[in-house]
Scaffold this motif. Structure first.
Motif, PDB file in Angstrom:
ATOM      1  N   GLY A   1       0.818  -1.214   0.000  1.00  0.00           N
ATOM      2  CA  GLY A   1       0.000   0.000   0.000  1.00  0.00           C
ATOM      3  C   GLY A   1       0.846   1.256   0.000  1.00  0.00           C
ATOM      4  N   TYR A   2       1.943   1.253   0.766  1.00  0.00           N
ATOM      5  CA  TYR A   2       2.822   2.421   0.802  1.00  0.00           C
ATOM      6  C   TYR A   2       3.429   2.699  -0.579  1.00  0.00           C
ATOM      7  CZ  TYR A   2       2.787   1.591   5.894  1.00  0.00           C
ATOM      8  OH  TYR A   2       2.417   1.389   7.200  1.00  0.00           O
ATOM      9  N   VAL A   3       3.822   1.627  -1.278  1.00  0.00           N
ATOM     10  CA  VAL A   3       4.419   1.796  -2.599  1.00  0.00           C
ATOM     11  C   VAL A   3       3.391   2.376  -3.577  1.00  0.00           C
ATOM     12  CG1 VAL A   3       5.430   0.600  -4.585  1.00  0.00           C
ATOM     13  CG2 VAL A   3       6.112  -0.045  -2.265  1.00  0.00           C
ATOM     14  N   ILE A   4       2.175   1.825  -3.549  1.00  0.00           N
ATOM     15  CA  ILE A   4       1.122   2.330  -4.434  1.00  0.00           C
ATOM     16  C   ILE A   4       0.820   3.790  -4.118  1.00  0.00           C
ATOM     17  CG2 ILE A   4      -1.311   2.098  -5.087  1.00  0.00           C
ATOM     18  CD1 ILE A   4      -1.013  -0.919  -4.425  1.00  0.00           C
TER      19      ILE A   4
ATOM     20  N   TYR B   1       0.500   9.236  -5.724  1.00  0.00           N
ATOM     21  CA  TYR B   1       0.509  10.641  -5.337  1.00  0.00           C
ATOM     22  C   TYR B   1       1.562  11.424  -6.116  1.00  0.00           C
ATOM     23  CZ  TYR B   1      -2.843  10.550  -1.492  1.00  0.00           C
ATOM     24  OH  TYR B   1      -3.997  10.459  -0.750  1.00  0.00           O
ATOM     25  N   ARG B   2       2.717  10.808  -6.342  1.00  0.00           N
ATOM     26  CA  ARG B   2       3.761  11.486  -7.109  1.00  0.00           C
ATOM     27  C   ARG B   2       3.323  11.680  -8.562  1.00  0.00           C
ATOM     28  NH1 ARG B   2       8.947  11.631  -4.883  1.00  0.00           N
ATOM     29  NH2 ARG B   2       9.899  11.478  -6.947  1.00  0.00           N
ATOM     30  N   ALA B   3       2.634  10.695  -9.110  1.00  0.00           N
ATOM     31  CA  ALA B   3       2.147  10.819 -10.484  1.00  0.00           C
ATOM     32  C   ALA B   3       1.118  11.938 -10.596  1.00  0.00           C
ATOM     33  CB  ALA B   3       1.537   9.490 -10.944  1.00  0.00           C
ATOM     34  N   LEU B   4       0.195  11.998  -9.655  1.00  0.00           N
ATOM     35  CA  LEU B   4      -0.844  13.024  -9.703  1.00  0.00           C
ATOM     36  C   LEU B   4      -0.289  14.418  -9.426  1.00  0.00           C
ATOM     37  CD1 LEU B   4      -3.710  11.099  -7.881  1.00  0.00           C
ATOM     38  CD2 LEU B   4      -3.576  11.623 -10.332  1.00  0.00           C
ATOM     39  N   ALA B   5       0.805  14.485  -8.660  1.00  0.00           N
ATOM     40  CA  ALA B   5       1.415  15.784  -8.366  1.00  0.00           C
ATOM     41  C   ALA B   5       2.196  16.324  -9.557  1.00  0.00           C
ATOM     42  CB  ALA B   5       2.339  15.661  -7.154  1.00  0.00           C
TER      43      ALA B   5
ATOM     44  N   GLU C   1     -10.021  16.290  -7.772  1.00  0.00           N
ATOM     45  CA  GLU C   1      -9.828  17.145  -6.606  1.00  0.00           C
ATOM     46  C   GLU C   1      -9.082  16.356  -5.536  1.00  0.00           C
ATOM     47  OE1 GLU C   1     -10.621  20.294  -6.519  1.00  0.00           O
ATOM     48  OE2 GLU C   1     -11.532  20.247  -8.519  1.00  0.00           O
ATOM     49  N   VAL C   2      -8.584  17.063  -4.519  1.00  0.00           N
ATOM     50  CA  VAL C   2      -7.767  16.410  -3.499  1.00  0.00           C
ATOM     51  C   VAL C   2      -8.505  15.244  -2.858  1.00  0.00           C
ATOM     52  CG1 VAL C   2      -6.615  16.701  -1.281  1.00  0.00           C
ATOM     53  CG2 VAL C   2      -6.406  18.471  -3.019  1.00  0.00           C
TER      54      VAL C   2
ATOM     55  N   ILE D   1      -6.813   6.715  -4.781  1.00  0.00           N
ATOM     56  CA  ILE D   1      -5.642   5.949  -4.353  1.00  0.00           C
ATOM     57  C   ILE D   1      -6.039   4.875  -3.350  1.00  0.00           C
ATOM     58  CG2 ILE D   1      -3.424   6.119  -3.154  1.00  0.00           C
ATOM     59  CD1 ILE D   1      -3.170   8.925  -4.473  1.00  0.00           C
ATOM     60  N   HIS D   2      -6.945   5.205  -2.454  1.00  0.00           N
ATOM     61  CA  HIS D   2      -7.430   4.202  -1.503  1.00  0.00           C
ATOM     62  C   HIS D   2      -8.088   3.038  -2.245  1.00  0.00           C
ATOM     63  CE1 HIS D   2      -9.203   2.441   2.095  1.00  0.00           C
ATOM     64  NE2 HIS D   2     -10.369   2.422   1.474  1.00  0.00           N
TER      65      HIS D   2
END
Length: 210
Positions: free
Chosen positions: A85-88, A93-97, A171-172, A179-180
């Motif tokens: 889960g941490y890896v995903i 999040y990095r991709a969306l940022a 949106e955030v 992601i969840h």
């Protein structure tokens, strides 16, 4: 002289990456990279034979950076499922940022040679997931299964699930939910936790083997 050449090459790569991050691969031209880097177009061709070769280098360096971030996430404490889960979470999040750069790295139409690297650079992500799955199997957290096949399915599913949101950023709150959902899908794909007796049997077999 070698130091100056390396510095100039890094300057060109940095300019190319910043343009890709702003506008995507298709919108970036060699003259635009030259202007951003403050060099002549002809000079760029002294370092890179074509736009495809230049972008391929950008792709390699950007992908390696993302892989390092995912490897760091995999080393956190927690169960195998938690660290998956941490890896995903880290990857998504990095991709969306960095949406435009992620789109270029994951899905934007590119030359064949770059597409081949794109596929090849998915292998480290598969290895990260496969190692965590195997660890979970060995620890009795995950039912025995082919970790390489499951890891490949996870990587493909994660990329596919992100393609739409990358083209129209959520949106955030929606990003958190997205992601969840991806994490739940991937961890559920591992199957239920083994029954205690099955886990003890697996661990016992490993102890006997040792």
């Amino acid at each position: 002289m070698e130091s100056r050449l390396a510095e100039r090459r890094a300057q060109i790569l940095g300019a190319a990456r910043s343009l890709v991050a702003e506008a995507g691969y298709r919108a970036v031209s060699v003259p635009a990279v030259a202007k951003r880097a403050g060099v002549s177009t002809g000079l760029i061709y002294n370092y890179f034979d074509s736009k495809a070769v230049l972008f391929d280098e950008v792709f390699r360096s950007a992908t390696e950076h993302e892989i390092e971030a995912c490897e760091a996430a995999a080393r956190q404490s927690g169960s195998a499922r938690e660290r998956i889960g941490y890896v995903i979470e880290t990857f998504a999040y990095r991709a969306l940022a960095a949406r435009q750069l992620a789109w270029a790295l994951l899905a934007e139409p590119v030359e064949t040679e770059i597409e081949q690297d794109r596929l090849r650079f998915r292998a480290p992500y598969r290895r990260i997931f496969a190692a965590l799955i195997r660890e979970g199997i060995d620890n009795g957290e995950i039912t025995d299964q082919d970790e390489d096949v499951v890891a490949a399915a996870m990587v493909g599913g994660i990329v596919e699930a992100l393609i739409g949101p990358l083209s129209a950023p959520p949106e955030v709150g929606d990003a958190d939910r997205l992601i969840h959902t991806i994490i739940s899908y991937c961890t559920n794909a591992l199957g239920p936790m083994p029954e205690p007796n099955a886990r003890q049997h697996t661990l016992g077999m490993e102890s006997d083997h040792d």
